[in-house]
Enzyme design. Structure first.
Site, short mmCIF file in Angstrom:
data_model
loop_
_atom_site.label_atom_id
_atom_site.label_comp_id
_atom_site.label_asym_id
_atom_site.label_seq_id
_atom_site.Cartn_x
_atom_site.Cartn_y
_atom_site.Cartn_z
N GLU A 74 0.83 -1.21 0.00
CA GLU A 74 0.00 0.00 0.00
C GLU A 74 0.87 1.26 0.00
O GLU A 74 0.70 2.15 -0.83
CB GLU A 74 -0.93 -0.01 1.22
CG GLU A 74 -1.84 1.20 1.30
CD GLU A 74 -2.90 1.21 0.20
OE1 GLU A 74 -3.77 0.34 0.21
OE2 GLU A 74 -2.83 2.09 -0.68
N SER A 112 -7.17 2.06 -4.22
CA SER A 112 -5.97 2.50 -3.52
C SER A 112 -5.03 3.25 -4.46
O SER A 112 -4.29 4.12 -4.04
CB SER A 112 -5.18 1.29 -3.01
OG SER A 112 -5.72 0.82 -1.84
N ASP A 158 1.25 3.98 -3.14
CA ASP A 158 0.84 5.37 -2.95
C ASP A 158 2.00 6.32 -3.22
O ASP A 158 1.86 7.32 -3.94
CB ASP A 158 0.35 5.60 -1.51
CG ASP A 158 -0.88 4.77 -1.15
OD1 ASP A 158 -1.52 4.24 -2.07
OD2 ASP A 158 -1.20 4.68 0.05
#
Ligand SMILES: *[C@@H]1O[C@H](CO)[C@@H](O)[C@H](O)[C@H]1NC(C)=O
Ligand SMILES: *[C@@H]1O[C@H](CO)[C@@H](O)[C@H](O)[C@H]1NC(C)=O
Ligand SMILES: *[C@@H]1O[C@H](CO)[C@@H](O)[C@H](O)[C@H]1NC(C)=O
Ligand SMILES: *[C@@H]1O[C@H](CO)[C@@H](O)[C@H](O)[C@H]1NC(C)=O
Ligand SMILES: *[C@@H]1O[C@H](CO)[C@@H](O)[C@H](O)[C@H]1NC(C)=O
Length: 639
Positions: A304, A554, A308
């Site tokens: 994650e 995401s 990002d």
């Protein structure tokens, strides 16, 4: 109702005097809060001792909270005379503090009910009143019956299933503790990420291994099979070189420990896709002991954060510093409220403060935990904040989601843009859970299960699109249903905000699905989401020393946030303020041509095809994907 104190002395092996409160109704009691069942993990133990003294805490009603929506519109609607005139933290604090009438009314009621003045205390923030009182007196005062409950971890907690207040007191109080809230602090999470707390990580899903691109890293011919920064720039015409260096802030990610990026992976990504970013890392703001941990490595810990940051950095380039908010220690981690407390000191004890059922309580007494003070108002929020984590609405109590959603509105009043990914399971919730008629969530449930904070009307919710098989970056995208299904639908908690009424009503009038009204919120009065979308399929990400292909909203959230951060850069460079809460602008008629409308695909889930895309706004892809040059031009034309 007036309550009088009677002193009764009973002779049981010596003389002991008990004080109790006797109720003589003058204003009728009404039910203030109740719960229908005790939460999982708890069971009834016994009746607590009547003479136990408990600190009853009364969270006082805030002023002006009913005007919050209107106040936010006033600074964020493009046609408002006060557009962009954001509030200071002091203005926020003053506007919403409980009134002196509220403070006095509650205090007078306690004193006239026989609670002695030296046992009544107003907290320094003037948002709570605390009264030390025996269990027996509390039961009379609140017309409640307290019980002791035990948690499977061994923790005990005193609670009741309902309580009452005189009709003239009820409007001045939000919540009372202890009462129906099972807000006991439960220690250590068993292993990273798994705990008694609702799971909020939206783990991006792994696809097939990426094809090696080699020299052709700026190539956009393969974007239907794998997304790189060059693909995104081409899809949304996103080329921008920041000019306001230093004065713009971009808090691209909020990451919750043990999720962490690794420097090696960021550099690996930079070497292939943005060589000017080698050795460039985000600025860390540690919240509640948050660290970029390197004890536990691998896909589940790093995907994650790596996703990002690799994409946000590549899209805004080396001139724009990125702030990384890393929340929580390695033992109990943190939640959205732990983060919001760090941004806004007036939120820490607002309406009773955080709820340990869902939020982590610091200092953490575990020997491996962060034992410092909780982070409360420690940092000025960045202009744009992107979060790729989320819950299902049904994971959290209505009071909890309402309190947190109001906080996003207050931060919007201060000019902060909040971007949240909309979810990866279509009309189902995290973990493909759907609702049952009794409100529980199971994989075989049949009722659509909306996400939170995606459904909060004061954040911008971002869904996912993908390039159709065999199509290119200039062809219209479709909604993302490959590997993941983009999250979208209608809230069961939040009403439709005025800014989206026209867009959502258009959808409901022309394209209303013919599902039975008991599997989705078809009332036509509820908040529809997402607001916009961006590609979320098959991103090439460096993780654990190699490249993987992952999909999820995401990915979409940080992409949209990167574009918004660059729009702020351009506005700041031309002497204007940041864009703040953007939804009233996004839905305004002058922005309608600034999106690429998505009209193919849907968001399957709960055993259905979900909602289908349609011309204009739809509950799968929102208004569409951003057309960066048009958005920039239109936002530069606003004051
Ligand atoms: C990264 O670059 C190396 C060296 O040019 C190349 O061999 C490899 O295929 C690239 N990886 C990806 C995913 O593009
Ligand atoms: C986007 O880029 C394409 C190709 O460079 C160009 O043809 C098109 O006009 C651009 N669109 C906008 C709105 O700038
Ligand atoms: C990380 O990579 C190593 C090899 O470099 C491998 O042995 C390990 O299984 C990977 N771990 C995870 C969790 O992907
Ligand atoms: C749904 O799944 C649960 C287990 O997750 C099972 O106990 C239950 O019987 C199932 N219900 C139906 C209607 O299939
Ligand atoms: C539908 O949404 C509205 C507004 O958000 C809410 O008041 C209502 O309770 C919801 N209905 C159901 C069945 O959850």
């Amino acid at each position: 109702m007036a309550i009088f104190v009677t002193r009764v002395c009973v002779l049981i092996a010596g003389l002991s005097c008990l004080t109790f409160l006797e109720a003589r109704p003058s204003s009728p009691y009404i039910q203030h809060e109740k719960r229908s069942h005790i939460p999982p993990g708890w069971s009834h133990l016994r009746k607590p001792d009547a003479s136990t003294v408990i600190p009853l805490r009364f969270a006082l009603k805030q002023s002006n909270i009913d005007k919050l929506d209107q106040m936010l519109q006033d600074v964020s609607h493009p046609e408002s005379a006060n557009y962009g005139q954001y509030w200071s933290p002091a203005q926020i604090r003053q506007t919403f503090a409980p009134s002196s009438t509220t403070v006095d009314t509650v205090r007078d009621w306690l004193l006239s009910s026989g609670v002695s003045a030296h046992n009544v205390r107003l907290t320094s923030s003037k948002t709570w009143i605390e009264a030390k009182i025996s269990m027996e007196d509390a039961e009379r005062l609140l017309q409640a019956e307290y019980q002791t409950y035990g948690h499977e971890t061994g923790k005990e907690h005193i609670a009741c299933t309902s309580y009452h207040l005189p009709a003239h007191i009820s409007p001045h109080i939000d919540v009372i503790t202890p009462s129906i809230h099972f807000d006991a602090t439960l220690g250590r999470r068993d292993s990273f990420g798994s705990s008694h707390l609702p799971q909020m990580l939206r783990q991006p899903r792994l696809g097939t291994r990426p094809k090696m691109i080699g020299e052709a890293q700026s190539d956009v011919d393969d974007c239907a099979t794998q997304i790189t920064p060059a693909c995104l720039k081409a899809l949304y015409n996103f080329t921008y070189n920041p000019v306001s260096s230093g004065s713009n802030t971009f808090g691209i990610v909020v990451e919750y420990t043990p999720q962490a990026y690794t420097k090696a992976d960021l550099n690996l990504f930079a070497r292939n896709f943005s060589s000017n970013l080698i050795g460039k890392y985000p600025k860390l703001v540690s919240v509640d002991g948050g660290i970029v941990q390197s004890e536990a490595l691998g896909f589940q810990y790093n995907i994650e954060s790596n996703l990002d940051l690799e994409y946000a950095q590549a899209l805004v380039g080396p001139k724009q510093e990125i702030t990384l908010y890393q929340v929580g220690d390695m033992v109990i981690s943190g939640s959205f409220n732990n983060f919001l407390d760090a941004l806004d000191g007036s939120y820490c004890d607002y309406e009773g403060g955080d709820d340990p059922t869902y939020d982590s309580s610091y200092p953490d007494t575990d020997p491996d935990g962060y034992n410092g003070a909780p982070s409360c108002g420690i940092t000025k929020p960045a202009n744009v904040i992107s979060t790729s984590y989320g819950y299902n609405e049904a994971d959290l109590s209505p009071a909890y989601t309402a309190r947190q959603c109001a906080e996003y509105a207050k931060l919007g009043l201060m000019g902060v843009t909040f971007v949240f990914s909309s979810g990866d399971s279509g009309v189902a919730g995290n973990g493909n859970l759907c609702l049952n008629p009794d409100g529980s969530q199971t994989v075989n449930g049949t009722i659509f299960n909306p996400g939170f904070p995606a459904t909060c009307p004061y954040i911008t919710s971002v869904g996912a699109t993908q390039i159709k098989d065999g199509a290119g970056v200039t062809d219209p995208e479709i909604s993302c249903e490959e590997t993941i299904a983009t999250g979208g639908g209608f809230s069961n908690r939040f009403e439709m905000p005025s800014y989206q009424q026209q867009a959502v009503n258009n959808y409901l009038a022309k394209y209303k699905p013919d599902y039975s009204a008991d599997i989705w919120n078809s009332t036509g009065i509820s908040r529809g989401y997402p607001d916009i979308s961006a590609n979320g399929a098959s991103y090439v990400v460096a993780v654990n020393g190699t490249f993987a292909r992952v999909s999820g909203t995401s990915a979409s959230g940080p992409v949209v946030a990167s574009m918004l951060a660059m729009i702020n850069d351009a506005r700041i460079a031309s002497g204007k303020g940041p864009i703040g809460f953007i939804n009233p602008v996004l839905y305004s008629s002058s922005f309608s041509s600034a999106f690429n409308d998505i009209t193919t695909g849907g968001n399957l889930g709960c055993g259905t095809a979900g909602f289908t895309t349609a011309p204009g706004w739809d509950p799968a892809t929102g208004l569409g994907t951003p057309n960066f040059p048009k958005l920039l031009e239109k936002w530069l034309a606003l004051p």
